[in-house]
Design an enzyme around this catalytic site. Structure first.
Site, PDB file in Angstrom:
ATOM      1  N   ASP A  10      10.538  52.340  17.982  1.00 17.85           N
ATOM      2  CA  ASP A  10      11.283  51.612  16.952  1.00 17.85           C
ATOM      3  C   ASP A  10      12.784  51.912  17.030  1.00 17.85           C
ATOM      4  O   ASP A  10      13.176  52.992  17.459  1.00 17.85           O
ATOM      5  CB  ASP A  10      10.726  52.012  15.572  1.00 17.85           C
ATOM      6  CG  ASP A  10      11.132  51.031  14.494  1.00 17.85           C
ATOM      7  OD1 ASP A  10      11.634  49.933  14.827  1.00 17.85           O
ATOM      8  OD2 ASP A  10      10.965  51.355  13.308  1.00 17.85           O
ATOM      9  N   HIS A  27      16.663  45.710  23.040  1.00 16.88           N
ATOM     10  CA  HIS A  27      15.348  45.634  23.693  1.00 16.88           C
ATOM     11  C   HIS A  27      15.481  45.890  25.192  1.00 16.88           C
ATOM     12  O   HIS A  27      14.633  46.539  25.794  1.00 16.88           O
ATOM     13  CB  HIS A  27      14.700  44.272  23.442  1.00 16.88           C
ATOM     14  CG  HIS A  27      14.387  44.026  21.990  1.00 16.88           C
ATOM     15  ND1 HIS A  27      13.790  44.976  21.198  1.00 16.88           N
ATOM     16  CD2 HIS A  27      14.613  42.952  21.185  1.00 16.88           C
ATOM     17  CE1 HIS A  27      13.652  44.492  19.960  1.00 16.88           C
ATOM     18  NE2 HIS A  27      14.147  43.277  19.930  1.00 16.88           N
ATOM     19  N   SER A  55       3.757  43.528  18.067  1.00 12.70           N
ATOM     20  CA  SER A  55       2.644  43.524  17.109  1.00 12.70           C
ATOM     21  C   SER A  55       2.273  42.099  16.702  1.00 12.70           C
ATOM     22  O   SER A  55       3.042  41.153  16.940  1.00 12.70           O
ATOM     23  CB  SER A  55       3.024  44.328  15.867  1.00 12.70           C
ATOM     24  OG  SER A  55       3.905  43.571  15.057  1.00 12.70           O
ATOM     25  N   ASN A  58       5.022  40.676  14.771  1.00  9.41           N
ATOM     26  CA  ASN A  58       6.335  40.424  15.385  1.00  9.41           C
ATOM     27  C   ASN A  58       6.610  38.940  15.653  1.00  9.41           C
ATOM     28  O   ASN A  58       7.749  38.555  15.941  1.00  9.41           O
ATOM     29  CB  ASN A  58       6.508  41.216  16.696  1.00  9.41           C
ATOM     30  CG  ASN A  58       6.760  42.701  16.477  1.00  9.41           C
ATOM     31  OD1 ASN A  58       6.429  43.533  17.314  1.00  9.41           O
ATOM     32  ND2 ASN A  58       7.354  43.059  15.341  1.00  9.41           N
ATOM     33  N   SER A 185       2.596  50.910  10.511  1.00 15.39           N
ATOM     34  CA  SER A 185       2.843  49.535  10.973  1.00 15.39           C
ATOM     35  C   SER A 185       1.679  48.948  11.760  1.00 15.39           C
ATOM     36  O   SER A 185       1.874  48.283  12.775  1.00 15.39           O
ATOM     37  CB  SER A 185       4.130  49.458  11.804  1.00 15.39           C
ATOM     38  OG  SER A 185       5.239  49.807  11.015  1.00 15.39           O
TER      39      SER A 185
HETATM   40  C1  FPP Z   1      11.138  47.835  17.801  1.00 17.81           C
HETATM   41  O1  FPP Z   1      12.506  47.845  17.523  1.00 17.81           O
HETATM   42  C2  FPP Z   1      10.878  47.367  19.157  1.00 17.81           C
HETATM   43  C3  FPP Z   1      10.177  46.236  19.506  1.00 17.81           C
HETATM   44  C4  FPP Z   1       9.545  45.341  18.495  1.00 17.81           C
HETATM   45  C5  FPP Z   1      10.048  45.814  20.908  1.00 17.81           C
HETATM   46  C6  FPP Z   1       9.652  46.901  21.878  1.00 17.81           C
HETATM   47  C7  FPP Z   1       9.837  46.379  23.251  1.00 17.81           C
HETATM   48  C8  FPP Z   1      10.387  47.069  24.272  1.00 17.81           C
HETATM   49  C9  FPP Z   1      10.833  48.484  24.165  1.00 17.81           C
HETATM   50  C10 FPP Z   1      10.607  46.382  25.598  1.00 17.81           C
HETATM   51  C11 FPP Z   1       9.357  46.082  26.371  1.00 17.81           C
HETATM   52  C12 FPP Z   1       8.637  47.291  26.843  1.00 17.81           C
HETATM   53  C13 FPP Z   1       7.625  47.320  27.770  1.00 17.81           C
HETATM   54  C14 FPP Z   1       6.980  48.626  28.112  1.00 17.81           C
HETATM   55  C15 FPP Z   1       7.153  46.110  28.488  1.00 17.81           C
HETATM   56  P1  FPP Z   1      13.072  46.899  16.364  1.00 17.81           P
HETATM   57  O2  FPP Z   1      13.541  45.642  16.985  1.00 17.81           O
HETATM   58  O3  FPP Z   1      12.043  46.749  15.298  1.00 17.81           O
HETATM   59  O4  FPP Z   1      14.302  47.758  15.863  1.00 17.81           O
HETATM   60  P2  FPP Z   1      14.890  47.811  14.378  1.00 17.81           P
HETATM   61  O5  FPP Z   1      13.801  48.358  13.505  1.00 17.81           O
HETATM   62  O6  FPP Z   1      16.060  48.727  14.507  1.00 17.81           O
HETATM   63  O7  FPP Z   1      15.283  46.397  14.023  1.00 17.81           O
END
Ligand code: FPP
Length: 240
Positions: A10, A27, A55, A58, A185
């Site tokens: 996160d 990302h 998720s 998402n 979550s």
């Molecule tokens: C949460 O941060 C992150 C995600 C919903 C996306 C995770 C995806 C990656 C790390 C890239 C893909 C990885 C692989 C292994 C294929 P957020 O956007 O919720 O952050 P915030 O809470 O600060 O808004």
């Protein structure tokens, strides 16, 4: 059997916003860190690493952000096969594959098949994953597997556990969440009943191998009782 660690990655959005960048840049950086942590975990002989990539909730994000994350996933799946082969990493999936864009679903199915015989760490990509959704699908799979006359099968813990997305994978020992939030979550709801949690204040793009080592060290000092009065070793718990 090595440890099973789950990570809720996160804070990508916050990391980008703090730098005046678009969320998507967060990302992109998050993917770099994910690759690095996969390598570090494999070198540390971790048995299973589940990454919460996307998720079932998402989909509420903007089409642009969803498209970008899916693009990163595609890039990761296509470019990292050699890395998996060199490190004997087996890739698996958790979540509802049937509701993903068909090209991504195919890429995932391909990489899972192509790495099936690799005997090192298993990386489970939780993609279009929701804990409640997984339990509902498990119950439906259990019912679908029975004939009409047997519809009154008893749904018990063994039946549900046996129909989860990856029934052969042991429950996570440790679940790490970055960016300081204190909630699950919808991550591995069934499997995390006795998992230890470790919350890191650092945002995911700021994470490093040293943070993983620190989380594991912290976990190893804990006493796990699984609801009993005394500490139980992992060996006893897994009935090995
Ligand atoms: C949460 O941060 C992150 C995600 C919903 C996306 C995770 C995806 C990656 C790390 C890239 C893909 C990885 C692989 C292994 C294929 P957020 O956007 O919720 O952050 P915030 O809470 O600060 O808004």
């Amino acid at each position: 059997m090595g440890l099973h660690i789950g990570i809720i990655m996160d804070g990508n959005g916050r990391w980008a916003q703090a730098r005046g960048l678009a969320r998507t840049q967060g990302h992109r950086e998050g993917l770099k860190v994910a690759k690095q942590i996969v390598k570090a975990a494999s070198d540390m002989k971790i048995g299973f690493l589940t990454l919460y990539v996307f998720s079932t909730e998402n989909w509420k994000r903007t089409a642009d952000e969803i498209g970008f994350i899916m693009g990163l996933v595609r890039q990761y799946l296509k470019s990292d096969f050699n890395f998996c082969r060199e490190n004997h990493i087996r890739v698996r999936h958790a979540g509802d594959l049937s509701r993903l864009p068909p090209d991504i679903a195919k890429d995932i199915a391909d990489v899972c098949r192509d790495t099936e015989s690799f005997t090192g760490m298993q990386v489970i990509l939780a993609l279009n994953y929701g804990g409640r959704d997984e339990i509902v699908r498990a119950v439906n799979r259990a019912l679908a597997g029975t004939s009409a006359k047997e519809k009154e099968i008893e749904i018990n813990e063994t039946v549900i556990a046996g129909h989860l997305d990856n029934p052969d994978i042991p429950d996570p020992d440790l679940i790490i969440r970055t960016a300081g939030e204190l909630r699950t979550s919808n991550f591995l709801l069934w499997e995390s009943a006795y998992s230890e949690y470790y919350i890191s204040k650092k945002l995911w793009p700021d994470w490093s191998d040293a943070d993983l080592a620190e989380a594991i060290e912290n976990f190893q000092k804990r006493e796990r009782r699984y609801g009993g009065a005394y500490a139980v070793s992992d060996r006893e718990y897994h009935h090995e």
